[in-house]
Design a protein around this motif. Structure first.
Motif, PDB file in Angstrom:
ATOM      1  N   TYR A  72      67.077 166.854  24.453  1.00  0.00           N
ATOM      2  CA  TYR A  72      67.522 165.388  23.802  1.00  0.00           C
ATOM      3  C   TYR A  72      66.190 164.372  23.900  1.00  0.00           C
ATOM      4  O   TYR A  72      65.393 164.738  24.565  1.00  0.00           O
ATOM      5  N   ALA A  73      66.285 163.473  22.985  1.00  0.00           N
ATOM      6  CA  ALA A  73      65.285 162.595  23.068  1.00  0.00           C
ATOM      7  C   ALA A  73      65.390 161.688  24.311  1.00  0.00           C
ATOM      8  O   ALA A  73      66.314 161.374  24.824  1.00  0.00           O
ATOM      9  N   LEU A  74      64.247 161.182  24.766  1.00  0.00           N
ATOM     10  CA  LEU A  74      63.944 160.220  25.587  1.00  0.00           C
ATOM     11  C   LEU A  74      64.378 158.780  25.104  1.00  0.00           C
ATOM     12  O   LEU A  74      64.029 158.403  24.118  1.00  0.00           O
ATOM     13  N   SER A  75      64.852 157.852  26.129  1.00  0.00           N
ATOM     14  CA  SER A  75      64.705 156.453  25.530  1.00  0.00           C
ATOM     15  C   SER A  75      63.299 155.981  25.688  1.00  0.00           C
ATOM     16  O   SER A  75      62.456 156.553  26.259  1.00  0.00           O
ATOM     17  N   GLN A  76      63.213 154.806  25.119  1.00  0.00           N
ATOM     18  CA  GLN A  76      61.799 154.029  25.285  1.00  0.00           C
ATOM     19  C   GLN A  76      61.415 154.104  26.684  1.00  0.00           C
ATOM     20  O   GLN A  76      60.206 153.998  26.828  1.00  0.00           O
ATOM     21  N   ALA A  77      62.294 153.248  27.419  1.00  0.00           N
ATOM     22  CA  ALA A  77      61.789 153.210  29.050  1.00  0.00           C
ATOM     23  C   ALA A  77      61.491 154.654  29.647  1.00  0.00           C
ATOM     24  O   ALA A  77      60.538 154.452  30.347  1.00  0.00           O
ATOM     25  N   LEU A 236      83.688 159.834  32.364  1.00  0.00           N
ATOM     26  CA  LEU A 236      82.844 158.944  31.712  1.00  0.00           C
ATOM     27  C   LEU A 236      82.905 159.351  30.025  1.00  0.00           C
ATOM     28  O   LEU A 236      83.154 160.151  29.731  1.00  0.00           O
ATOM     29  N   ALA A 237      82.826 158.101  29.218  1.00  0.00           N
ATOM     30  CA  ALA A 237      83.019 158.057  27.843  1.00  0.00           C
ATOM     31  C   ALA A 237      81.779 158.358  27.342  1.00  0.00           C
ATOM     32  O   ALA A 237      81.771 158.966  26.173  1.00  0.00           O
ATOM     33  N   LEU A 238      80.508 158.163  27.916  1.00  0.00           N
ATOM     34  CA  LEU A 238      79.369 158.345  27.528  1.00  0.00           C
ATOM     35  C   LEU A 238      78.458 158.826  28.619  1.00  0.00           C
ATOM     36  O   LEU A 238      78.925 158.852  29.709  1.00  0.00           O
ATOM     37  N   GLN A 239      77.271 159.424  28.081  1.00  0.00           N
ATOM     38  CA  GLN A 239      76.249 159.719  29.107  1.00  0.00           C
ATOM     39  C   GLN A 239      74.891 159.194  28.469  1.00  0.00           C
ATOM     40  O   GLN A 239      74.793 158.601  27.577  1.00  0.00           O
ATOM     41  N   TYR A 240      73.964 159.446  29.554  1.00  0.00           N
ATOM     42  CA  TYR A 240      72.712 158.799  29.366  1.00  0.00           C
ATOM     43  C   TYR A 240      71.958 159.228  27.906  1.00  0.00           C
ATOM     44  O   TYR A 240      71.344 158.461  27.112  1.00  0.00           O
ATOM     45  N   ARG A 241      72.038 160.368  27.481  1.00  0.00           N
ATOM     46  CA  ARG A 241      71.617 160.921  26.294  1.00  0.00           C
ATOM     47  C   ARG A 241      71.933 160.488  25.124  1.00  0.00           C
ATOM     48  O   ARG A 241      71.399 160.427  24.223  1.00  0.00           O
ATOM     49  N   ASP A 242      73.312 159.973  25.261  1.00  0.00           N
ATOM     50  CA  ASP A 242      73.977 159.310  23.987  1.00  0.00           C
ATOM     51  C   ASP A 242      73.238 157.841  23.655  1.00  0.00           C
ATOM     52  O   ASP A 242      73.063 157.494  22.627  1.00  0.00           O
ATOM     53  N   TYR A 243      73.084 157.325  25.022  1.00  0.00           N
ATOM     54  CA  TYR A 243      72.384 155.948  24.951  1.00  0.00           C
ATOM     55  C   TYR A 243      71.010 156.060  24.409  1.00  0.00           C
ATOM     56  O   TYR A 243      70.629 155.513  23.419  1.00  0.00           O
ATOM     57  N   ALA A 244      70.400 157.099  24.893  1.00  0.00           N
ATOM     58  CA  ALA A 244      68.861 156.982  24.261  1.00  0.00           C
ATOM     59  C   ALA A 244      68.759 157.508  22.897  1.00  0.00           C
ATOM     60  O   ALA A 244      68.108 156.821  22.114  1.00  0.00           O
TER      61      ALA A 244
END
Length: 538
Positions: A72-77, A236-244
């Motif tokens: 998956y893609a990384l977030s900007q941070a 959990l409804a979401l995970q970090y990969r979803d946010y990124a």
């Protein structure tokens, strides 16, 4: 202040509002963050706040779940931190220790179950970073058993000293981002009913708010497993990969255009470079060797700062921001000053209970002129802070790339100084049959030249200056802490005094300047600062 300004101030205090049953306003806040004055404003502006929250919710884009994939893609941070990790000696500065002591009869099997459940619940805790076609990508692994190392220190001459040494060793040990589990857990036995848990994570998978989430969830999981009950936490409804993925899509779709325009207006063009007096030549490339000088402001000073904030319709953070900038102005003689400050970055309600690297950084730029009063500087800082919080959704790391700054490998981009006001409650609290409390290690790393960190407690303001020891000597930072405390006294007593006349020197140092160094009158060169004069006397 308006409802929009009040929401920004609440964000500055890490206070989260929500609406229940259509007309009930609820908040979640650190202990003591909601003062009586703030509670009165919440009540007075209840209807406007509910309408504003409803409008924000209706216009917010939901964060969709991603289908499973191999990477998956990384977030900007994450992207910028991954780049930093390619620098020599940078890694240990981004290892975050959450070490805590457990006092009471410990059930090791329940402890292991609790940590395994946390790793299974949060994908970020089982993520690695690999290169795919030359680009970093994150890989999420299936839940797996978590090995908790154990060491019995009860026979050591001083078990606590030995535990601190193990803590420093674990925090400094490198992680391989491509294959290591990016967290380590070790259990140390100090006595039959006294244990220390060394819990260390890499910053690329977590932040300070994540630690609060982990402690809260551990406090629910451990008692459940002690009593033989099932995991009490819902999925959990979401995970970090979803946010990124969502953040990247927002940037590409132009959803953050207004935020982008604000930050480009604030920081576009040539930025000031803070010229503080140094004890050692600045190395050609960034180093991360740090130390920390703690100091305390007593209850009277804390009460004085709170009173000043109330009179100026400001927050404690804004007052500290203005104080730090005045101090930097007096040291450097510069009037255009930018400092950074971290913010939780969890503006979407679905992110509040997540573990991950969500933190964002705000670059706060203000003018500090010697002829202005401190109250005037504070009013400017207040306006800048509120506007920055309104535009906090724009990722700092993306902004750094957009601004096309002239690269200086010896400095961090945009600012060299950071201000942090912490809200975490680190007091001991019971968890089943044990009591959990922090087991802190002194910092020996520094991400920037200087970090001013504060924590408001019931009876004092606890402060610390983290500094790069390749730039500054300890005695200079000790004087800096003393100058800051003296400046606090001056500002509380005379907030309308001109910035250039506010006293920084404690009595002994002031006597030295006025008596020991006194000589024949002479011409003072234009543009020369007091700090540079002291340098010449050394």
């Amino acid at each position: 202040m308006s409802a929009q300004e009040l929401l920004a101030e609440l964000a500055a205090r890490d206070i989260h509002l929500s609406v229940e049953d259509g007309n009930r306003l609820k908040y979640r806040a650190p202990k003591g963050a909601v003062t009586p004055e703030l509670a009165a404003q919440l009540k007075a502006k209840k209807e406007a706040l509910i309408a504003l929250l409803a409008a924000n919710a209706s216009s917010a884009t939901g964060i969709p779940r991603l289908p499973d994939a191999s990477h998956y893609a990384l977030s900007q941070a994450q992207w910028r931190l991954w780049v930093l990790m390619q620098m020599e000696n940078a890694a240990a500065a981004y290892h975050i220790p959450l070490h805590f002591e457990l006092v009471g009869p410990l059930r090791r099997e329940a402890l292991e179950q609790a940590f395994a459940a946390l790793v299974a619940r949060h994908e970020a805790l089982r993520t690695n970073f690999i290169l795919v076609d030359g680009q970093p990508r994150q890989v999420v692994h299936a839940a797996r058993a978590l090995a908790i190392a154990f060491e019995d220190l009860s026979n050591e001459s001083d078990p606590a000293v030995a535990a601190h040494m193990r803590g420093r060793e674990q925090t400094a040990a490198p992680f391989d981002l491509t294959r290591d589990l990016l967290l380590r857990v070790k259990l140390l036995k100090l006595a039959p009913e006294r244990h220390v848990v060394l819990f260390t994570l890499h910053h690329i998978i977590a932040d300070g708010t994540s630690f609060g989430v982990l402690v809260r969830e551990f406090s629910l999981l451990y008692p459940a497993f002690v009593e033989g009950r099932p995991n009490p936490l819902p999925p959990l409804a979401l995970q970090y990969r979803d946010y990124a993925a969502w953040q990247n899509a927002q940037l590409q779709d132009g959803a953050f255009t207004a935020h982008r325009d604000y930050w480009h207006a604030q920081l576009g063009g040539e930025l000031p470079v803070l010229a503080l007096p140094l004890d050692f030549p600045r190395p050609a490339a960034l180093t991360f060797h740090g130390r920390e000088i703690p100091f305390t402001l007593d209850r009277a000073r804390l009460d004085g700062l709170h009173a000043l904030a109330r009179r100026q319709d400001a927050t404690l953070f804004m007052v500290l921001n203005a104080l730090v900038k005045v101090l930097l102005h007096r040291y450097s003689g510069q009037t255009d000053i930018v400092i950074g400050s971290p913010i939780a970055g969890r503006t979407h309600p679905e992110l509040e209970e997540q573990v991950g690297f969500y933190i964002n950084t705000l670059a706060l730029r203000d003018q500090v002129r010697p002829e202005a009063s401190f109250a005037e500087v504070l009013r400017g800082v207040r306006a800048t802070t509120l506007a920055a919080f309104d535009h906090q959704a724009y990722p700092f790391d993306y902004l750094v790339n957009e601004l096309a700054l002239k690269r200086d490998l010896s400095r961090s981009p945009i600012f060299d100084v950071v201000l942090v006001l912490q809200n975490q409650d680190e007091r001991a609290h019971p968890v089943a049959s044990v009591t959990l409390k922090s087991f802190l290690e002194p910092s020996d790393t520094a991400k920037l030249d200087l970090t001013f960190a504060f924590k408001a407690l019931d009876d004092r303001l606890q402060g610390a200056i983290e500094y790069n020891r390749d730039l500054f000597a300890a005695d200079r930072i000790e004087r800096m802490a003393t100058h800051f405390a003296t400046l606090v006294d001056a500002v509380i007593a005379q907030p309308e005094e001109r910035v250039g006349r506010l006293n920084l020197l404690p009595a002994a140092e002031r006597a030295q300047v006025l008596e020991k160094f006194q000589g024949a009158p002479g011409h003072w060169p234009r543009g020369r600062t007091l700090s540079s004069w002291f340098e010449a006397q050394a």
